[in-house]
Motif scaffolding. Structure first.
Motif, PDB file in Angstrom:
ATOM      1  N   GLU A  76      34.914 -32.363  29.124  1.00  0.00           N
ATOM      2  CA  GLU A  76      34.649 -33.679  27.689  1.00  0.00           C
ATOM      3  C   GLU A  76      32.779 -33.189  27.155  1.00  0.00           C
ATOM      4  N   TYR A  77      33.305 -33.689  26.254  1.00  0.00           N
ATOM      5  CA  TYR A  77      31.811 -33.589  25.492  1.00  0.00           C
ATOM      6  C   TYR A  77      30.812 -34.565  26.066  1.00  0.00           C
ATOM      7  N   ILE A  78      28.891 -34.969  26.126  1.00  0.00           N
ATOM      8  CA  ILE A  78      28.328 -35.426  26.544  1.00  0.00           C
ATOM      9  C   ILE A  78      27.616 -34.540  25.962  1.00  0.00           C
ATOM     10  N   GLY A  79      26.537 -35.750  25.808  1.00  0.00           N
ATOM     11  CA  GLY A  79      25.128 -34.739  25.698  1.00  0.00           C
ATOM     12  C   GLY A  79      24.137 -34.776  26.224  1.00  0.00           C
ATOM     13  N   GLY A  80      23.403 -33.872  26.014  1.00  0.00           N
ATOM     14  CA  GLY A  80      21.738 -34.198  27.154  1.00  0.00           C
ATOM     15  C   GLY A  80      22.252 -34.389  28.842  1.00  0.00           C
ATOM     16  N   SER A  81      23.409 -33.658  29.209  1.00  0.00           N
ATOM     17  CA  SER A  81      23.682 -34.121  30.022  1.00  0.00           C
ATOM     18  C   SER A  81      23.287 -33.223  31.533  1.00  0.00           C
ATOM     19  N   VAL A  82      22.294 -32.189  30.887  1.00  0.00           N
ATOM     20  CA  VAL A  82      21.837 -31.652  31.905  1.00  0.00           C
ATOM     21  C   VAL A  82      19.728 -31.244  31.984  1.00  0.00           C
ATOM     22  N   GLY A  83      18.685 -30.595  32.347  1.00  0.00           N
ATOM     23  CA  GLY A  83      17.235 -30.470  32.104  1.00  0.00           C
ATOM     24  C   GLY A  83      17.327 -29.688  32.894  1.00  0.00           C
ATOM     25  N   GLU A  84      16.520 -30.071  33.826  1.00  0.00           N
ATOM     26  CA  GLU A  84      15.766 -29.191  34.103  1.00  0.00           C
ATOM     27  C   GLU A  84      15.483 -29.592  36.130  1.00  0.00           C
ATOM     28  N   GLY A  85      16.287 -29.792  36.301  1.00  0.00           N
ATOM     29  CA  GLY A  85      16.386 -30.479  38.101  1.00  0.00           C
ATOM     30  C   GLY A  85      15.936 -31.350  38.349  1.00  0.00           C
ATOM     31  N   GLU A  86      16.124 -31.603  39.324  1.00  0.00           N
ATOM     32  CA  GLU A  86      15.527 -32.164  40.449  1.00  0.00           C
ATOM     33  C   GLU A  86      13.759 -32.681  40.541  1.00  0.00           C
ATOM     34  N   GLN A  87      13.743 -30.733  40.092  1.00  0.00           N
ATOM     35  CA  GLN A  87      12.075 -30.144  40.593  1.00  0.00           C
ATOM     36  C   GLN A  87      10.953 -30.158  38.463  1.00  0.00           C
ATOM     37  N   GLY A  88      11.994 -31.003  37.858  1.00  0.00           N
ATOM     38  CA  GLY A  88      11.753 -31.054  36.362  1.00  0.00           C
ATOM     39  C   GLY A  88      11.178 -32.304  35.967  1.00  0.00           C
ATOM     40  N   LYS A  89       9.663 -32.184  35.335  1.00  0.00           N
ATOM     41  CA  LYS A  89       9.304 -33.467  35.387  1.00  0.00           C
ATOM     42  C   LYS A  89       8.925 -34.692  34.071  1.00  0.00           C
ATOM     43  N   TYR A  90      10.141 -34.126  33.390  1.00  0.00           N
ATOM     44  CA  TYR A  90      10.721 -35.202  32.095  1.00  0.00           C
ATOM     45  C   TYR A  90      11.827 -35.857  32.461  1.00  0.00           C
ATOM     46  N   ASP A  91      12.827 -34.310  32.529  1.00  0.00           N
ATOM     47  CA  ASP A  91      14.287 -34.552  32.462  1.00  0.00           C
ATOM     48  C   ASP A  91      15.145 -34.256  33.974  1.00  0.00           C
ATOM     49  N   LYS A  92      15.778 -34.804  34.367  1.00  0.00           N
ATOM     50  CA  LYS A  92      15.446 -34.240  36.157  1.00  0.00           C
ATOM     51  C   LYS A  92      17.649 -34.131  36.107  1.00  0.00           C
ATOM     52  N   ASP A  93      17.831 -34.425  35.022  1.00  0.00           N
ATOM     53  CA  ASP A  93      19.293 -33.757  35.253  1.00  0.00           C
ATOM     54  C   ASP A  93      19.833 -32.297  35.357  1.00  0.00           C
TER      55      ASP A  93
END
Length: 311
Positions: free
Chosen positions: A64-81
């Motif tokens: 499936e196409y979903i934008g903005g579905s990944v980030g910097e993980g649980e340790q990320g400061k801003y994007d925890k995806d």
């Protein structure tokens, strides 16, 4: 009675959300297992870059196409995806995932290779992420990729320019990137302001990217394709859709010159664009020439850039 109905509806809602999350987790795990096995299978035989890109990308068809579905993980400061997902993609995360697999000699190398493609100097941080294709993603990956657009264009390649204003883009970011509501969370608002402040370090800069104009591909006639030009596009190439000085400043704070990315895949002599399609909401194959034939001369999309793996 109302309380009982309310509780029942709430329980049903929780059940549906949990069931959906479980289904996505299973798909993520299943796709990931096949993807990792494909990487490890390469070590048993000599496979070209084109073969690796084809074999890995095909395992994710239909996702499936979903934008903005990944980030910097649980340790990320801003994007925890999550740092990595195999169940949903946008156009760039799909390309990143496939390329990271293609340059990995074993599945153990995949994560670090993905980080080296997605982040400047492999620094897993929102501000270090290669958000902008022409000034970040392509430029920061030239140790892995080589631009062959002029060769494909065979004397007809042009250059698209745009002023990329990262600082203005950061100021336009909303709580959506943090996955929280600033109206009800002072903590979220503080974090968003910190992110915007970090973005102030950037100055507007010109971005240049070579491209093969669609007029070269079709010779002014969308019913007549230059087959020799198509034949010069290697299977496994990264294709970036170029829109010179694309006027989107009023929406995101800056103009752009790349709007989409995908992979060129040749099957039985026919070139396809394999990509995470926003229009069709999934990873799919489309005939390369037919895909571009849908754009008129009035469209802001004027051509495409071609990159190939160096190793």
């Amino acid at each position: 009675m109302k309380c009982n109905i309310g509780k029942a509806l709430m329980a049903l809602s929780v059940t549906l959300v949990c069931s959906s999350a479980m289904a996505m987790n299973k798909l993520d795990s299943a796709n990931g297992a096949v993807f990792y096995k494909t990487i490890d299978d390469f070590s048993a035989s000599a496979v070209s870059n084109a073969g690796k890109v084809d074999a890995l990308s095909v395992t994710l068809l239909g996702a499936e196409y979903i934008g903005g579905s990944v980030g910097e993980g649980e340790q990320g400061k801003y994007d925890k995806d999550p740092l990595t997902r195999f169940d949903v993609f946008d156009c760039t995360t799909y390309v990143e995932t496939v390329l990271a697999g293609a340059i990995s000699t074993t599945s153990d190398e995949f994560q670090s290779n993905l980080q080296s493609i997605r982040y400047r100097n492999s620094n897993v941080d929102f501000v270090s992420r290669n958000h902008f294709p022409s000034v970040d993603w392509i430029r920061n990956n030239q140790d892995k990729l080589m631009d062959i657009t002029p060769d494909v264009g065979h004397g007809q390649a042009l250059v698209a320019k745009a002023m990329i204003d990262k600082s203005a883009w950061y100021q336009r970011l909303t709580s959506e990137v943090l996955k929280c509501d600033t109206d009800s969370s002072s903590e979220c608002l503080t974090l968003l302001n910190q992110l915007r402040e970090e973005g102030r370090i950037y100055s507007a800069e010109p971005a240049y990217i070579p491209y093969v104009p669609l007029t070269a591909l079709f010779g002014g006639n969308t019913n007549k394709v230059d087959q020799a030009l198509l034949d010069r596009i290697p299977s496994g190439s990264v294709i970036s859709m170029v829109r010179p000085n694309w006027d989107v400043k009023k929406y995101i704070g800056t103009n752009m010159n790349v709007s989409h990315q995908g992979l060129a895949i040749r099957k039985n002599g026919i070139l396809f664009l394999r990509h995470a399609s926003l229009t069709n909401k999934k990873v799919m194959d489309e005939n390369f020439a037919e895909y571009f034939s849908h754009y008129s001369e009035a469209s802001s999309l004027k051509g495409f850039n071609v990159q190939v793996l160096r190793r």
